[in-house]
Write an enzyme that holds these catalytic residues in place. Structure first.
Site, PDB file in Angstrom:
ATOM      1  N   GLY A 103       0.400  -3.717  -5.011  1.00  0.00           N
ATOM      2  CA  GLY A 103       0.783  -3.292  -3.664  1.00  0.00           C
ATOM      3  C   GLY A 103       0.419  -4.337  -2.628  1.00  0.00           C
ATOM      4  O   GLY A 103      -0.643  -4.957  -2.699  1.00  0.00           O
ATOM      5  N   GLY A 180       9.398   2.631 -10.292  1.00  0.00           N
ATOM      6  CA  GLY A 180       9.208   1.235 -10.659  1.00  0.00           C
ATOM      7  C   GLY A 180       8.388   1.145 -11.930  1.00  0.00           C
ATOM      8  O   GLY A 180       8.387   2.054 -12.763  1.00  0.00           O
ATOM      9  N   ILE A 182       5.126   1.304 -12.522  1.00  0.00           N
ATOM     10  CA  ILE A 182       4.109   2.342 -12.705  1.00  0.00           C
ATOM     11  C   ILE A 182       4.760   3.688 -12.999  1.00  0.00           C
ATOM     12  O   ILE A 182       4.346   4.406 -13.915  1.00  0.00           O
ATOM     13  CB  ILE A 182       3.195   2.422 -11.474  1.00  0.00           C
ATOM     14  CG1 ILE A 182       2.344   1.146 -11.361  1.00  0.00           C
ATOM     15  CG2 ILE A 182       2.302   3.661 -11.523  1.00  0.00           C
ATOM     16  CD1 ILE A 182       1.543   1.040 -10.080  1.00  0.00           C
ATOM     17  N   ARG A 203      14.556   4.505  -3.503  1.00  0.00           N
ATOM     18  CA  ARG A 203      15.580   3.906  -2.652  1.00  0.00           C
ATOM     19  C   ARG A 203      16.940   3.876  -3.335  1.00  0.00           C
ATOM     20  O   ARG A 203      17.975   3.949  -2.699  1.00  0.00           O
ATOM     21  CB  ARG A 203      15.163   2.490  -2.258  1.00  0.00           C
ATOM     22  CG  ARG A 203      13.880   2.451  -1.440  1.00  0.00           C
ATOM     23  CD  ARG A 203      13.493   1.039  -1.084  1.00  0.00           C
ATOM     24  NE  ARG A 203      14.475   0.415  -0.203  1.00  0.00           N
ATOM     25  CZ  ARG A 203      14.383  -0.825   0.246  1.00  0.00           C
ATOM     26  NH1 ARG A 203      13.373  -1.587  -0.128  1.00  0.00           N
ATOM     27  NH2 ARG A 203      15.291  -1.327   1.051  1.00  0.00           N
ATOM     28  N   ARG A 262      -0.670   4.910  -2.540  1.00  0.00           N
ATOM     29  CA  ARG A 262      -1.454   4.592  -1.355  1.00  0.00           C
ATOM     30  C   ARG A 262      -1.713   5.871  -0.574  1.00  0.00           C
ATOM     31  O   ARG A 262      -0.845   6.746  -0.480  1.00  0.00           O
ATOM     32  CB  ARG A 262      -0.728   3.580  -0.454  1.00  0.00           C
ATOM     33  CG  ARG A 262      -0.681   2.155  -0.995  1.00  0.00           C
ATOM     34  CD  ARG A 262      -2.069   1.519  -0.968  1.00  0.00           C
ATOM     35  NE  ARG A 262      -2.052   0.110  -1.348  1.00  0.00           N
ATOM     36  CZ  ARG A 262      -2.254  -0.352  -2.571  1.00  0.00           C
ATOM     37  NH1 ARG A 262      -2.466   0.517  -3.554  1.00  0.00           N
ATOM     38  NH2 ARG A 262      -2.249  -1.643  -2.815  1.00  0.00           N
ATOM     39  N   ASP A 286      -6.223   9.340  -6.516  1.00  0.00           N
ATOM     40  CA  ASP A 286      -6.946   8.093  -6.736  1.00  0.00           C
ATOM     41  C   ASP A 286      -6.997   7.277  -5.459  1.00  0.00           C
ATOM     42  O   ASP A 286      -7.766   6.323  -5.361  1.00  0.00           O
ATOM     43  CB  ASP A 286      -6.269   7.277  -7.844  1.00  0.00           C
ATOM     44  CG  ASP A 286      -7.057   6.025  -8.204  1.00  0.00           C
ATOM     45  OD1 ASP A 286      -8.303   6.111  -8.272  1.00  0.00           O
ATOM     46  OD2 ASP A 286      -6.444   4.962  -8.409  1.00  0.00           O
ATOM     47  N   HIS A 310     -10.358   5.260  -6.022  1.00  0.00           N
ATOM     48  CA  HIS A 310      -9.387   4.172  -6.245  1.00  0.00           C
ATOM     49  C   HIS A 310      -9.747   3.362  -7.489  1.00  0.00           C
ATOM     50  O   HIS A 310      -9.999   2.158  -7.423  1.00  0.00           O
ATOM     51  CB  HIS A 310      -9.305   3.254  -5.017  1.00  0.00           C
ATOM     52  CG  HIS A 310      -7.976   2.552  -4.903  1.00  0.00           C
ATOM     53  ND1 HIS A 310      -7.433   2.195  -3.695  1.00  0.00           N
ATOM     54  CD2 HIS A 310      -7.088   2.147  -5.857  1.00  0.00           C
ATOM     55  CE1 HIS A 310      -6.262   1.595  -3.898  1.00  0.00           C
ATOM     56  NE2 HIS A 310      -6.034   1.551  -5.204  1.00  0.00           N
ATOM     57  N   GLY A 312      -7.732   3.028 -10.170  1.00  0.00           N
ATOM     58  CA  GLY A 312      -6.519   2.803 -10.941  1.00  0.00           C
ATOM     59  C   GLY A 312      -6.535   1.589 -11.841  1.00  0.00           C
ATOM     60  O   GLY A 312      -6.104   1.650 -12.987  1.00  0.00           O
TER      61      GLY A 312
END
Length: 346
Positions: A103, A180, A182, A203, A262, A286, A310, A312
């Protein structure tokens, strides 16, 4: 079988040694900056075989900005804002920066384009560890792990058939927001759970979805029909607070929300309200806002919210994989080549 960058970095020490060994800078020793010292020293020592390396020993922004001054390449290992101030602090000789994340919401990518500075990151390598923790959070939230632990600690363990019933994964409808790398890896993990079907939104439609058996739908349909909703999309202006009072109202009261993307994608006060009022069954997080989370944050008082700090990509192998790709990005450019994993703003 793993492919691409992940496959290349399975033996990180050998990979990094080989990478540095093959570099040809002539008599020149490029100046590198590493923005965090929490990396095994042997990897820094490997870089120092052919480069002059400055490692930031401090933890605040002013320490980082001092450490990167004069660097030709930067291994940006923290989530501090990477913007014009940072690039100014580095100086005009800066040629390349690579982050150690997938990210890039904290990066002013347009500044790199404007200044002609190469920008890399570490996609793909994060897919496996983040998908793993997503599945862990799904099970923990659906089966009420945190609430059960609280019951034990408070002496409220009951011995009756309908006590602490959770949600079933087999036969369920799973919705993935952001299909995507992940998101697709999460679906691969779920194949062993005998889910009923998978919906995804984003999208645009992904060609990989046909082979994976996932159906493209709009967000409203996904929310209305899913038993489990995974957030795996980037944080952008379009996705900020995508999950709010209106979207929670569209979800099933029995649904479970999992966020491994996020924190800013979720309106946190609205999530607290939805969990308290039974608008949704549970959540596994997370990521949150802010990070670190305040110790008095309402999320921490909810029995139906599983929160982890967090984690991950927090595995030994993932850290080393990500560091090697970060170094590869920077060193490749300084040696006259191109980025191994360039960042392209969508």
């Amino acid at each position: 079988m793993r492919t691409g960058l992940v496959r290349l970095t399975r033996s990180v020490p050998k990979m990094l040694d080989l990478l540095v060994e093959q570099l040809n800078f002539g008599a020149r020793r490029p100046k590198l900056a590493v923005t965090c010292s929490d990396i095994p020293s042997r990897y820094i020592d490997t870089l120092r075989q052919k480069c002059d390396v400055t490692v930031c020993d401090g933890t605040n922004r002013s320490d980082i900005l001092r450490a990167i001054s004069g660097a030709e390449g930067i291994l940006w290992l923290t989530a501090d804002r990477l913007d014009s101030e940072a690039l100014d602090a580095a100086g005009q000789q800066l040629k390349v920066v690579s982050t150690m994340t997938s990210g890039m919401d904290y990066v002013a990518a347009e500044e790199f384009t404007r200044r002609g500075i190469a920008l890399g990151h570490t996609p793909k390598v994060v897919n496996d560890p983040v998908a793993d923790i997503a599945i862990g959070l799904m099970l923990a939230a659906a089966r009420r792990f945190h609430e059960g632990r609280l019951k034990i600690a408070s002496g409220q363990w009951e011995m009756r058939p309908q006590w602490m019933l959770g949600q079933d994964v087999p036969g369920s409808t799973v919705g993935i927001v952001g299909f995507g790398g992940i998101g697709q890896t999460i679906l691969k993990r779920l194949q062993g759970f005998d889910i009923g079907r998978c919906l995804y939104t984003g999208r645009n439609r992904k060609p990989e979805s046909d082979e994976a058996g996932a159906s493209y739908v709009d967000l409203t349909t996904l929310l209305r029909e899913s038993d489990f909703v995974f957030i795996a999309c980037p944080l952008t202006g379009e996705t900020a607070r995508m999950f709010n009072r209106e979207t929670f109202a569209q979800m099933k009261p029995s649904s479970v929300l999992i966020n491994v993307a996020r924190g800013g994608i979720v309106d946190q006060p609205a999530l607290v309200e939805a969990l308290k009022n039974g608008m949704i069954f549970a959540a596994g997080l997370d990521v949150m806002t802010p990070e670190p989370l305040d110790t008095n944050d309402p999320l921490l008082s909810l029995p139906n919210c599983v929160v982890v700090p967090h984690l991950g990509t927090a595995t030994k192998q993932s850290l080393l994989d990500m560091f090697t790709i970060t170094a590869n990005n920077v060193l490749s450019v300084l040696a006259g080549g191109s980025l191994v994993a360039p960042f392209h703003k969508k």
